[in-house]
Write a protein that holds these residues in place. Structure first.
Motif: not given
Length: 436
Positions: A48-50, A252-262, A388-395
């Motif tokens: 799920e990369l740009s 549209f977007a290219d991917h979603g996003f969510c919080r990054l924990e590690a 970094r505090q956020g990461m890509h998501s495929p959903q």
């Protein structure tokens, strides 16, 4: 075809936008809210990369056909890494196919389109163009864009510790997009107009919790920037509304996003499990030259696992007969990886099966939300946090269509929607480049 009779299509890219976040922000962002009645979720391509997903849009094909599987490309002889770019795309673009049909495209800030090549229309390529000169076609665009202060990409290197600088750089790049819109749109001498706003992806990587949480001390600063972003959306929508019929807008977007924990570094996983052997100490995180002759497998961004095959790599040692057992061992290690008591991997997929080609990573790892996969060569620990505090998501990938009859399931289908809109068939020639 007269100007008024053109069945124009406008594509508005909103990089990294999840549908749930768009709905949550709608009450604060009136122009984004204009898209919500037409919105639903689709899925990104994997990984799920740009560059993977925007390339899937502009080729109307998945990674198995267009050949871009991540940010980086490895030279199998010299073991050097470089950033993937448009020269690595091995199938024609939708713009080439429209051009052969006599249709004109104007394309603004579309990632992975540099170095710019001629098309029937105008192009200002986006990330990762090395310079504005490399990003534009025709070349005369360089002058007015430079005069307008256009930058391909703001400086986000200080994003992890200097939010004020980050937001200033995002405002700078966003103002350039708006200036370029004023340059490329007004004569209406086009059939397809593509405008991608990438600033949200950069914001979310560093400040996603601040965007999500109204109680966060930086929420107000983030929302102030997003209101400027929303004004840019409004400029596109107002211009679209003023177009004569027939017309259509797809966003549209290219991917979603969510919080990054590690972050979880897969090369460190492979090193500790004995699959990756270093020939010498790494000089930096991108030093793939450390891959030694005894290496059985290594990782590439973000979750690509590649067997060190004999005949494919200069120092490769894995034969075809060894591959099945080795892959089974790798799957067991990867599926057993855990962080704070929970499994890291959601899926460990067979690459050739996923992409429909043998010219693919051997395994593709899909992490659980919250754990961002990396493939560095100098990390001393598997897990860490690097700002970094956020990461890509495929959903939950944002998609909206003013015609409300477009039903793409994933990113490649958005490109096919463009071709179908203009009545073009699916067949196309394939280029021969092979990418790892």
């Amino acid at each position: 075809m007269s100007s008024s009779a053109r069945p124009r299509l406008v594509v508005l890219g909103l990089d990294g936008l999840p549908l749930a976040l768009a709905r949550a922000l709608g009450p604060e962002l009136p122009n984004l809210a204009r898209l919500l009645p037409h919105a639903r979720a689709i899925e990104s391509e994997l990984p799920e990369l740009s560059p993977v997903n925007w390339t899937s849009f502009f080729t109307a094909e998945g990674p198995g056909v267009h050949g871009v599987h991540g940010f980086t490309v490895l030279d199998p002889q010299a073991y050097t890494l470089r950033i993937a770019n448009f020269a690595d795309v091995r199938t024609p673009t939708i713009f080439e196919r429209l051009g052969r049909a006599g249709l004109v495209s104007r394309v603004l800030n579309l990632p992975n389109m540099a170095p710019a090549t001629p098309l029937k229309g105008m192009l200002v390529a986006g990330f990762v163009a090395e310079s504005l000169r490399q990003a534009v076609f025709p070349p005369f665009l360089l002058g007015p864009l430079t005069a307008a202060g256009y930058v391909v990409e703001g400086d986000t290197t200080r994003g992890a510790f200097d939010p004020e600088h980050l937001l200033g750089q995002l405002r700078l790049s966003l103002s350039g997009r708006r200036a370029a819109l004023d340059l490329l749109w007004p004569d209406l001498a086009w059939d397809l107009f593509v405008c991608v706003l990438t600033e949200t992806d950069r914001l979310f990587h560093f400040l996603f919790p601040a965007v999500e949480d109204a109680a966060h001390p930086l929420h107000g600063d983030c929302l102030a920037f997003l209101r400027q972003w929303d004004q840019a959306i409004g400029e596109v929508l107002d211009r679209f509304d003023a177009l004569p019929e027939p017309k259509r807008l797809v966003s549209f977007a290219d991917h979603g996003f969510c919080r990054l924990e590690a972050e979880a570094d897969l090369n460190r996983v492979l090193f500790e499990a004995g699959f990756l052997k270093y020939a010498r100490p790494p000089r930096d995180e991108w030093d793939a030259g450390v891959i030694g002759e005894e290496t059985l497998a290594f990782a590439m961004d973000p979750g690509r696992i590649v067997l060190h095959r004999r005949g494919r790599f200069a120092r490769g040692r894995v034969g075809d007969a060894d591959a099945p057992a080795l892959l089974a061992d790798l799957r067991a290690v990867l599926r057993g990886l855990s962080w704070r008591g929970r499994t890291v991997m959601e899926q460990v997929l067979d690459g050739p099966e996923l992409y429909g080609t043998t010219h693919a990573p051997d395994l593709v790892c899909v992490p659980q939300p919250g754990v961002d996969l990396k493939a560095r060569f100098d990390r001393a620990e598997i897990f860490g946090h690097f700002g970094r505090q956020g990461m890509h998501s495929p959903q939950d990938v944002f998609f909206a269509d003013t015609r409300d009859d477009g039903r793409p399931a994933r990113l490649r289908d958005t490109g096919r929607l463009v071709l179908e809109h203009f009545g073009l068939c699916d067949t196309q020639d394939k280029r021969s480049t092979i990418i790892l």
